[in-house]
Scaffold this motif. Structure first.
Motif, mmCIF file in Angstrom:
data_model
loop_
_atom_site.group_PDB
_atom_site.id
_atom_site.type_symbol
_atom_site.label_atom_id
_atom_site.label_comp_id
_atom_site.label_asym_id
_atom_site.label_seq_id
_atom_site.Cartn_x
_atom_site.Cartn_y
_atom_site.Cartn_z
ATOM 1 N N ALA A 91 0.836 -1.208 0.000
ATOM 2 C CA ALA A 91 0.000 0.000 0.000
ATOM 3 C C ALA A 91 0.868 1.254 0.000
ATOM 4 O O ALA A 91 0.597 2.206 -0.754
ATOM 5 C CB ALA A 91 -0.952 -0.007 1.194
ATOM 6 N N ASP A 92 1.900 1.267 0.822
ATOM 7 C CA ASP A 92 2.806 2.422 0.860
ATOM 8 C C ASP A 92 3.456 2.651 -0.508
ATOM 9 O O ASP A 92 3.494 3.780 -1.015
ATOM 10 C CB ASP A 92 3.898 2.225 1.914
ATOM 11 C CG ASP A 92 3.387 2.303 3.343
ATOM 12 O OD1 ASP A 92 2.273 2.810 3.578
ATOM 13 O OD2 ASP A 92 4.112 1.820 4.250
ATOM 14 N N ASP A 93 3.973 1.567 -1.108
ATOM 15 C CA ASP A 93 4.614 1.674 -2.426
ATOM 16 C C ASP A 93 3.617 2.128 -3.487
ATOM 17 O O ASP A 93 3.946 2.927 -4.365
ATOM 18 C CB ASP A 93 5.229 0.332 -2.832
ATOM 19 C CG ASP A 93 6.436 -0.052 -1.991
ATOM 20 O OD1 ASP A 93 6.977 0.805 -1.272
ATOM 21 O OD2 ASP A 93 6.833 -1.235 -2.063
ATOM 22 N N MET A 94 2.397 1.591 -3.400
ATOM 23 C CA MET A 94 1.364 1.934 -4.369
ATOM 24 C C MET A 94 1.045 3.427 -4.322
ATOM 25 O O MET A 94 1.037 4.106 -5.354
ATOM 26 C CB MET A 94 0.099 1.127 -4.097
ATOM 27 C CG MET A 94 -1.067 1.515 -4.979
ATOM 28 S SD MET A 94 -2.619 0.766 -4.468
ATOM 29 C CE MET A 94 -2.977 1.692 -2.971
ATOM 30 N N TYR A 95 0.788 3.950 -3.130
ATOM 31 C CA TYR A 95 0.435 5.369 -3.029
ATOM 32 C C TYR A 95 1.596 6.258 -3.461
ATOM 33 O O TYR A 95 1.387 7.307 -4.070
ATOM 34 C CB TYR A 95 -0.048 5.709 -1.625
ATOM 35 C CG TYR A 95 -1.467 5.254 -1.375
ATOM 36 C CD1 TYR A 95 -2.519 5.743 -2.144
ATOM 37 C CD2 TYR A 95 -1.765 4.330 -0.378
ATOM 38 C CE1 TYR A 95 -3.828 5.339 -1.933
ATOM 39 C CE2 TYR A 95 -3.075 3.914 -0.153
ATOM 40 C CZ TYR A 95 -4.097 4.409 -0.934
ATOM 41 O OH TYR A 95 -5.391 4.006 -0.729
ATOM 42 N N ALA A 96 2.835 5.826 -3.199
ATOM 43 C CA ALA A 96 3.999 6.595 -3.655
ATOM 44 C C ALA A 96 4.072 6.596 -5.180
ATOM 45 O O ALA A 96 4.336 7.637 -5.795
ATOM 46 C CB ALA A 96 5.280 6.026 -3.052
ATOM 47 N N ALA A 97 3.817 5.444 -5.811
ATOM 48 C CA ALA A 97 3.859 5.351 -7.272
ATOM 49 C C ALA A 97 2.734 6.168 -7.906
ATOM 50 O O ALA A 97 2.942 6.839 -8.919
ATOM 51 C CB ALA A 97 3.765 3.895 -7.717
ATOM 52 N N ILE A 98 1.552 6.113 -7.302
ATOM 53 C CA ILE A 98 0.435 6.894 -7.835
ATOM 54 C C ILE A 98 0.741 8.391 -7.723
ATOM 55 O O ILE A 98 0.480 9.159 -8.648
ATOM 56 C CB ILE A 98 -0.880 6.525 -7.119
ATOM 57 C CG1 ILE A 98 -1.292 5.094 -7.497
ATOM 58 C CG2 ILE A 98 -1.996 7.524 -7.464
ATOM 59 C CD1 ILE A 98 -2.424 4.535 -6.649
ATOM 60 N N ALA A 99 1.333 8.788 -6.604
ATOM 61 C CA ALA A 99 1.688 10.202 -6.435
ATOM 62 C C ALA A 99 2.739 10.628 -7.461
ATOM 63 O O ALA A 99 2.683 11.742 -7.991
ATOM 64 C CB ALA A 99 2.201 10.442 -5.018
ATOM 65 N N ARG A 100 3.665 9.744 -7.762
ATOM 66 C CA ARG A 100 4.754 10.102 -8.668
ATOM 67 C C ARG A 100 4.364 9.998 -10.139
ATOM 68 O O ARG A 100 4.726 10.849 -10.950
ATOM 69 C CB ARG A 100 5.961 9.206 -8.400
ATOM 70 C CG ARG A 100 7.133 9.546 -9.269
ATOM 71 C CD ARG A 100 8.382 8.848 -8.857
ATOM 72 N NE ARG A 100 9.448 9.216 -9.778
ATOM 73 C CZ ARG A 100 10.524 8.527 -9.967
ATOM 74 N NH1 ARG A 100 10.720 7.428 -9.271
ATOM 75 N NH2 ARG A 100 11.439 8.920 -10.819
ATOM 76 N N PHE A 101 3.641 8.932 -10.503
ATOM 77 C CA PHE A 101 3.381 8.649 -11.915
ATOM 78 C C PHE A 101 1.915 8.762 -12.323
ATOM 79 O O PHE A 101 1.603 8.735 -13.499
ATOM 80 C CB PHE A 101 3.835 7.220 -12.267
ATOM 81 C CG PHE A 101 5.276 6.957 -12.013
ATOM 82 C CD1 PHE A 101 6.251 7.488 -12.842
ATOM 83 C CD2 PHE A 101 5.674 6.171 -10.946
ATOM 84 C CE1 PHE A 101 7.594 7.229 -12.612
ATOM 85 C CE2 PHE A 101 7.018 5.907 -10.715
ATOM 86 C CZ PHE A 101 7.982 6.441 -11.544
ATOM 87 N N GLY A 102 1.020 8.847 -11.360
ATOM 88 C CA GLY A 102 -0.407 8.750 -11.658
ATOM 89 C C GLY A 102 -1.121 10.074 -11.728
ATOM 90 O O GLY A 102 -0.537 11.127 -11.968
ATOM 91 N N SER A 103 -2.391 9.999 -11.459
ATOM 92 C CA SER A 103 -3.263 11.158 -11.541
ATOM 93 C C SER A 103 -2.969 12.153 -10.426
ATOM 94 O O SER A 103 -2.737 11.754 -9.288
ATOM 95 C CB SER A 103 -4.720 10.697 -11.426
ATOM 96 O OG SER A 103 -5.573 11.795 -11.257
ATOM 97 N N PRO A 104 -3.039 13.434 -10.728
ATOM 98 C CA PRO A 104 -2.870 14.438 -9.677
ATOM 99 C C PRO A 104 -3.986 14.364 -8.631
ATOM 100 O O PRO A 104 -3.841 14.856 -7.518
ATOM 101 C CB PRO A 104 -2.913 15.775 -10.419
ATOM 102 C CG PRO A 104 -3.047 15.486 -11.854
ATOM 103 C CD PRO A 104 -3.185 14.011 -12.043
ATOM 104 N N ARG A 105 -5.094 13.719 -8.995
ATOM 105 C CA ARG A 105 -6.205 13.560 -8.048
ATOM 106 C C ARG A 105 -5.940 12.460 -7.034
ATOM 107 O O ARG A 105 -6.686 12.306 -6.076
ATOM 108 C CB ARG A 105 -7.493 13.252 -8.812
ATOM 109 C CG ARG A 105 -7.979 14.397 -9.672
ATOM 110 C CD ARG A 105 -9.310 14.089 -10.327
ATOM 111 N NE ARG A 105 -9.318 12.820 -11.033
ATOM 112 C CZ ARG A 105 -8.983 12.657 -12.309
ATOM 113 N NH1 ARG A 105 -8.601 13.693 -13.023
ATOM 114 N NH2 ARG A 105 -9.023 11.471 -12.879
#
Length: 127
Positions: A91-105
């Motif tokens: 979960a920690d890695d996922m949220y970090a990846a989403i913050a870095r590479f994903g949607s600004p939302r």
């Protein structure tokens, strides 16, 4: 999947293959790679081989690092075969990846719901 080393077309010489910018091939490769990674994960997890399933997910994430479908599969796989601390690490890695590479939302509601189900009371680390 072992041939997947990152997003499609990275590492190409500058100025080469410029026509790719006018094609849908990059998105097509990403969609196909994600589908293959998820299917391979499903098959290998069902066969009781969590390490191969994890390897398939990691290959998919190299191709599409913010793909929430793959991340949800990773959470489910960790929950099925690993300890709670491992699920939290995913979960920690996922949220970090989403913050870095994903949607600004941020993460999709469906992704947050999976985290809430698997990790009641989970709070994201301050990044």
């Amino acid at each position: 999947m072992t041939l997947v080393t990152g997003p499609a077309w990275t590492g190409l010489p500058a100025g080469r293959y410029g026509w790719l910018a006018y094609e849908t091939i990059e998105a097509d490769v990403r969609v196909a790679g994600v589908a293959v990674a998820r299917r391979l994960t499903s098959l290998t997890a069902s066969a009781g081989n969590p390490m191969r399933a994890r390897n398939a997910l990691m290959a998919g994430l190299r191709l599409a690092p913010a793909c929430e479908e793959i991340w949800r599969d990773a959470l489910t796989l960790a929950n099925q075969f690993a300890e709670r601390a491992d699920v939290r690490a995913v979960a920690d890695d996922m949220y970090a990846a989403i913050a870095r590479f994903g949607s600004p939302r941020g993460a999709e509601a469906e992704t947050d719901a999976v985290v809430d189900q698997l990790l009641p009371g989970y709070r994201r680390s301050a990044a």
